[in-house]
Design a protein around this motif. Structure first.
Motif, short mmCIF file in Angstrom:
data_model
loop_
_atom_site.label_atom_id
_atom_site.label_comp_id
_atom_site.label_asym_id
_atom_site.label_seq_id
_atom_site.Cartn_x
_atom_site.Cartn_y
_atom_site.Cartn_z
N LEU A 150 0.71 -1.27 0.10
CA LEU A 150 -0.10 -0.20 -0.14
C LEU A 150 0.87 1.15 0.11
O LEU A 150 1.91 1.31 0.76
CB LEU A 150 -0.86 0.00 1.12
N SER A 151 0.30 2.28 -0.59
CA SER A 151 1.11 3.54 -0.68
C SER A 151 0.99 4.25 0.89
O SER A 151 0.01 3.71 1.60
CB SER A 151 0.67 4.59 -1.83
N PRO A 152 1.79 5.23 1.14
CA PRO A 152 1.53 5.79 2.45
C PRO A 152 -0.17 6.33 2.64
O PRO A 152 -0.72 6.08 3.82
CB PRO A 152 2.34 7.00 2.47
N VAL A 153 -0.58 6.89 1.61
CA VAL A 153 -1.95 7.55 1.61
C VAL A 153 -3.08 6.25 1.94
O VAL A 153 -3.76 6.26 2.96
CB VAL A 153 -2.24 8.20 0.64
N ALA B 274 -6.13 -5.91 0.94
CA ALA B 274 -5.84 -5.28 2.30
C ALA B 274 -7.15 -5.42 2.99
O ALA B 274 -7.48 -5.72 4.15
CB ALA B 274 -5.17 -4.20 2.24
N ALA B 275 -8.20 -4.47 2.29
CA ALA B 275 -9.64 -4.68 2.95
C ALA B 275 -10.11 -5.89 3.17
O ALA B 275 -10.76 -6.18 4.22
CB ALA B 275 -10.61 -3.58 2.16
N LEU B 276 -9.87 -6.67 2.13
CA LEU B 276 -10.66 -8.12 2.18
C LEU B 276 -10.05 -8.75 3.32
O LEU B 276 -10.74 -9.70 4.15
CB LEU B 276 -10.45 -8.66 0.98
N ALA B 277 -8.82 -9.02 3.64
CA ALA B 277 -7.87 -9.56 4.39
C ALA B 277 -8.43 -9.06 5.80
O ALA B 277 -8.59 -9.67 6.91
CB ALA B 277 -6.51 -9.52 4.23
#
Length: 234
Positions: A5-8, A146-149
Motif C-alpha cells: 500500500l502507498s502511504p496514503v 488489504a480490505a478483504l484480509a
C-alpha cells in the motif's frame, strides 16, 4: 506494508480500523442469531471510546507513514462520534420499549423484520456498487486485498476468541460482527471532510462494498451448525 500500500492508503486503512462498529453490525447480529443486546452495548462503548482513540491512532499513522495530504493531524471529533452514538441508541431504545410494552407484537414481527433486514442489506450492497461503479475496479485493485484480509481476519478473531473463552455462540457472533463490521461511513467522512483527502477514503470505500457479502457469508458459516442441529431428524 505487506500489501504494497502507498502511504496514503496505509493511513486510510488505519483510519478504517480505528473507526467504531456501526448499526450494520447490529443488523447482521440480529439476522444471524447473535446477542443483539451485547452487540449494541459494544457498539455504544466503542463509539464513546473512539472520541479519544480514533484521533490518537490516526495521528500516529500520519506521522509513521507520512502521506502527502497537506494535513498535520486529526483532532477529537466529538460531534461526529456523538451522532453515531445517537444512531445506535435511538433504534435500540425504541425496540426495547416496544418489546417491554408489547412483547406479543414484538414476537410476531420478528420474522418480517428479519426479512426486511435482508432486503435492506441487499439494497445497500447494490447501492454501494452503483455509487462506486466508475472507480470500483481501480479501487479494488489498489486496496481490495488489504480490505478483504482485514475484514476476514477481524470476523474470524471476533468469533473464535470468544469461543475459546467459553462464551455462548450468540455472544461470539455478536463480537464477530462488532469487530468485523466497521463504520466505513465515519472513516470516509473524516478522510474527506476533516483531513481533506479522497485518497484516505479509498480503503473505507472498498471495505464498505466488500464487508456486506463477506459478513453475510461469515454469518451463514457461523450459524450453519446451529441450523443443522435444529432441523428435525428424518
Amino acid at each position: 506494508m505487506g500489501f504494497g500500500l502507498s502511504p496514503v492508503l496505509a493511513v486510510g486503512m488505519m483510519l478504517l480500523a480505528a473507526s467504531p462498529g456501526g448499526t450494520t453490525a447490529n443488523l447482521f447480529s440480529h439476522l444471524f442469531g447473535g446477542d443483539v443486546a451485547l452487540n449494541v452495548t459494544l457498539t455504544a462503548v466503542n463509539a464513546v471510546l473512539a472520541v479519544v482513540t480514533l484521533p490518537i491512532i490516526t495521528n500516529f499513522a500520519l506521522r509513521y507513514f507520512e502521506p502527502d495530504i497537506g494535513q498535520d493531524g486529526l483532532g477529537p471529533q466529538f460531534g461526529k462520534v456523538l451522532r453515531v452514538f445517537a444512531l445506535v441508541l435511538v433504534p435500540v431504545v425504541v425496540g426495547l420499549v416496544v418489546r417491554r410494552r408489547a412483547e406479543a407484537f414484538a414476537r410476531r414481527t420478528d420474522r418480517p423484520v428479519r426479512q426486511l433486514s435482508v432486503a435492506v442489506l441487499v439494497a445497500v450492497i447494490i447501492g454501494s456498487l452503483v455509487a462506486e461503479r466508475d472507480d470500483i475496479v481501480d479501487h479494488l485493485v489498489e486496496a481490495g486485498p488489504a480490505a478483504l484480509a482485514f475484514c476476514v481476519v477481524s470476523l474470524t478473531i471476533g468469533y473464535f476468541v470468544p469461543c475459546l473463552l467459553k462464551l455462548d455462540k450468540p455472544q461470539a457472533i455478536a463480537c464477530s460482527m462488532e469487530i468485523g463490521v466497521h463504520n466505513s461511513a465515519v472513516a470516509m467522512t473524516l478522510a474527506i471532510s476533516v483531513l481533506g483527502s479522497v485518497g484516505l477514503a479509498v480503503p473505507a470505500a472498498v471495505y464498505g462494498v466488500l464487508m456486506y457479502p463477506v459478513a453475510a457469508l461469515a454469518g451463514m458459516l457461523m450459524t450453519r451448525g446451529s441450523r443443522t442441529a435444529e432441523e428435525p431428524a428424518p
